[in-house]
Scaffold this active site. Structure first.
Site, PDB file in Angstrom:
ATOM      1  N   GLU A 224      13.894 -17.275   1.431  1.00  0.00           N
ATOM      2  CA  GLU A 224      15.184 -17.426   2.102  1.00  0.00           C
ATOM      3  C   GLU A 224      15.263 -18.698   2.944  1.00  0.00           C
ATOM      4  OE1 GLU A 224      16.484 -14.226   4.751  1.00  0.00           O
ATOM      5  OE2 GLU A 224      18.440 -15.187   4.895  1.00  0.00           O
TER       6      GLU A 224
ATOM      7  N   ASP B 142      11.850 -12.586   1.371  1.00  0.00           N
ATOM      8  CA  ASP B 142      12.634 -12.655   2.609  1.00  0.00           C
ATOM      9  C   ASP B 142      11.675 -12.376   3.767  1.00  0.00           C
ATOM     10  OD1 ASP B 142      14.382 -12.547   4.695  1.00  0.00           O
ATOM     11  OD2 ASP B 142      15.835 -11.253   3.707  1.00  0.00           O
TER      12      ASP B 142
ATOM     13  N   ILE C 260      12.072 -12.069   7.059  1.00  0.00           N
ATOM     14  CA  ILE C 260      12.557 -10.970   7.916  1.00  0.00           C
ATOM     15  C   ILE C 260      13.919 -10.566   7.371  1.00  0.00           C
ATOM     16  CG2 ILE C 260      13.173 -10.177  10.225  1.00  0.00           C
ATOM     17  CD1 ILE C 260      11.374 -12.308  11.425  1.00  0.00           C
ATOM     18  N   ASP C 261      13.974  -9.411   6.747  1.00  0.00           N
ATOM     19  CA  ASP C 261      15.267  -8.906   6.289  1.00  0.00           C
ATOM     20  C   ASP C 261      15.753  -7.920   7.353  1.00  0.00           C
ATOM     21  OD1 ASP C 261      17.419  -8.622   4.400  1.00  0.00           O
ATOM     22  OD2 ASP C 261      16.669  -6.593   4.099  1.00  0.00           O
TER      23      ASP C 261
ATOM     24  N   THR D 127      17.483  -9.629  10.160  1.00  0.00           N
ATOM     25  CA  THR D 127      17.230 -10.548  11.283  1.00  0.00           C
ATOM     26  C   THR D 127      18.048 -10.151  12.519  1.00  0.00           C
ATOM     27  OG1 THR D 127      16.780 -12.296   9.697  1.00  0.00           O
ATOM     28  CG2 THR D 127      17.203 -12.995  11.948  1.00  0.00           C
TER      29      THR D 127
ATOM     30  N   ASP E 279      16.859 -10.665  -0.796  1.00  0.00           N
ATOM     31  CA  ASP E 279      17.179  -9.415  -0.096  1.00  0.00           C
ATOM     32  C   ASP E 279      16.908  -8.204  -0.985  1.00  0.00           C
ATOM     33  OD1 ASP E 279      18.338 -10.551   2.335  1.00  0.00           O
ATOM     34  OD2 ASP E 279      20.039 -11.173   1.097  1.00  0.00           O
TER      35      ASP E 279
HETATM   36  C1  IPD Z   1      20.826  -9.665   5.581  1.00  0.00           C
HETATM   37  C2  IPD Z   1      20.627  -8.176   5.665  1.00  0.00           C
HETATM   38  C3  IPD Z   1      21.957  -7.479   5.783  1.00  0.00           C
HETATM   39  C4  IPD Z   1      22.872  -7.826   4.657  1.00  0.00           C
HETATM   40  C5  IPD Z   1      23.026  -9.328   4.504  1.00  0.00           C
HETATM   41  C6  IPD Z   1      21.671  -9.979   4.387  1.00  0.00           C
HETATM   42  P1  IPD Z   1      18.881 -11.179   6.612  1.00  0.00           P
HETATM   43  O1  IPD Z   1      19.583 -10.331   5.412  1.00  0.00           O
HETATM   44  O2  IPD Z   1      19.945  -7.707   4.529  1.00  0.00           O
HETATM   45  O3  IPD Z   1      21.796  -6.096   5.742  1.00  0.00           O
HETATM   46  O4  IPD Z   1      24.132  -7.269   4.917  1.00  0.00           O
HETATM   47  O5  IPD Z   1      23.785  -9.563   3.315  1.00  0.00           O
HETATM   48  O6  IPD Z   1      21.845 -11.364   4.294  1.00  0.00           O
HETATM   49  O7  IPD Z   1      19.802 -12.291   6.957  1.00  0.00           O
HETATM   50  O8  IPD Z   1      18.674 -10.250   7.742  1.00  0.00           O
HETATM   51  O9  IPD Z   1      17.611 -11.645   5.973  1.00  0.00           O
END
Ligand code: IPD
Length: 300
Positions: free
Chosen positions: A79, A97, A99-100, A102, A239
């Site tokens: 990412e 990813d 940190i999913d 964030t 993700d």
């Molecule tokens: C996000 C999370 C969130 C989702 C977003 C993602 P991130 O990833 O997974 O739940 O709604 O579409 O981008 O930015 O925390 O790595």
């Protein structure tokens, strides 16, 4: 003969070894995340709902260095280092990813994870998702089942899982995402309304929505069977990649977030995940019912 991403040859990736190595890395990443003191005024990427912290970058740097050292010939799709000129290819690729979730991480809400996937011919074949706050580890290898904390097979209820019985009885995960204007936003909001609304007023009256802030953990909850469905548009391959194989190995299915997309791609950016059901009963019916409630089209 159709391309099989896991057909063996001398140069085939060793999926079991990759799985074990990704788990080692996930635990190291977990230590970085657990010991972090995220700045409450983090950097934003596109807008104030799209955050990145120094820890996202630190974890991705650690993961990428470890993977490049052990697997120098495999591609890396992460990412924080994503380059739009280098899309996902058929080559064996780590899709990461750091940190999913964030936003959860920044707020100290204990629902974020590291998501480590591996694709061959753009098909996810290994997935590791680790939430360091709850010490919950989900993992799967194509053809070998999906597991919670390495030992408990998913879905959690095994063959006793209830059959799917329509949106009215479904607990559904949705996310707003970070785009808060435009056609995709309109599609999502109008769809949420239609899904939630009383049947007497033309809605599907789903049982309830949950919005927990991590695509990877949402998919893993569908793999567990604790959520029935997850629908999102706008998220990225990193993700969903790891969760994708975990879900499929748990007997769930993943299709496109738009109607008639029975053959989704991991970088297609709109997804609908459905949990396992005995012999798959009701899965396709539920997909069709969900698609029929979408108000517009998600386009990325
Ligand atoms: C996000 C999370 C969130 C989702 C977003 C993602 P991130 O990833 O997974 O739940 O709604 O579409 O981008 O930015 O925390 O790595």
């Amino acid at each position: 003969m159709a391309d099989n991403p896991t057909s063996q040859s001398e140069s085939s990736p060793n999926l079991n070894e990759i799985h074990d190595f990704l788990i080692e890395i996930a635990f190291k990443a977990g230590d970085i995340i657990t010991n972090a003191l995220p700045n409450t005024d983090p950097g934003s990427k596109k807008n104030s709902a799209d955050l990145v912290t120094e820890y996202d970058r630190a974890v991705e740097d650690m993961v990428s260095a470890a993977l490049k050292e052990k697997y120098p010939t495999y591609q890396f799709h992460g990412e924080e280092s994503y380059d739009p000129n280098r899309p996902l290819t058929d080559e064996p690729t780590f899709v990461i990813d750091p940190i999913d979730g964030t936003i959860n991480f920044v707020h100290g809400f204990p629902h974020a994870c590291i998501s480590l996937g591996f694709t061959v011919k753009r098909t996810p074949v290994v997935g590791v998702v680790f939430n360091p706050s709850s010490r919950t580890l989900y993992s799967a290898i194509h053809g070998q089942g999906a597991f919670l904390n390495r030992t408990q097979r998913l879905p959690l209820k095994g063959t006793d899982i209830e059959p799917l019985s329509g949106l009215q009885n479904a607990l559904i995960s949705i996310e707003w995402g970070s785009d808060r204007k435009g056609k995709n936003w309109e599609t999502k909001i109008r769809t949420f309304e239609k899904l939630g609304q009383d049947k007497e007023d033309g809605g599907a009256m789903v049982r309830a929505f949950r919005s927990m802030g991590s695509a990877a953990l949402n998919i893993c909850a569908v793999a567990e069977g604790t959520l029935d469905l997850y629908w999102e548009g706008g998220c990225w391959a990193w993700d969903v990649c790891a969760g994708w194989v975990i879900l499929k190995e748990a007997g769930g299915i993943i299709v496109d977030g738009n109607p008639d997309g029975w053959e989704p791609t991991v970088d297609g950016r709109s997804y609908l995940a459905v949990r396992a059901s005995p012999e798959g009963a009701g899965q396709k019916e539920l997909v069709r019912e969900f698609w029929s409630n979408i108000q517009g089209r998600l386009e990325y």
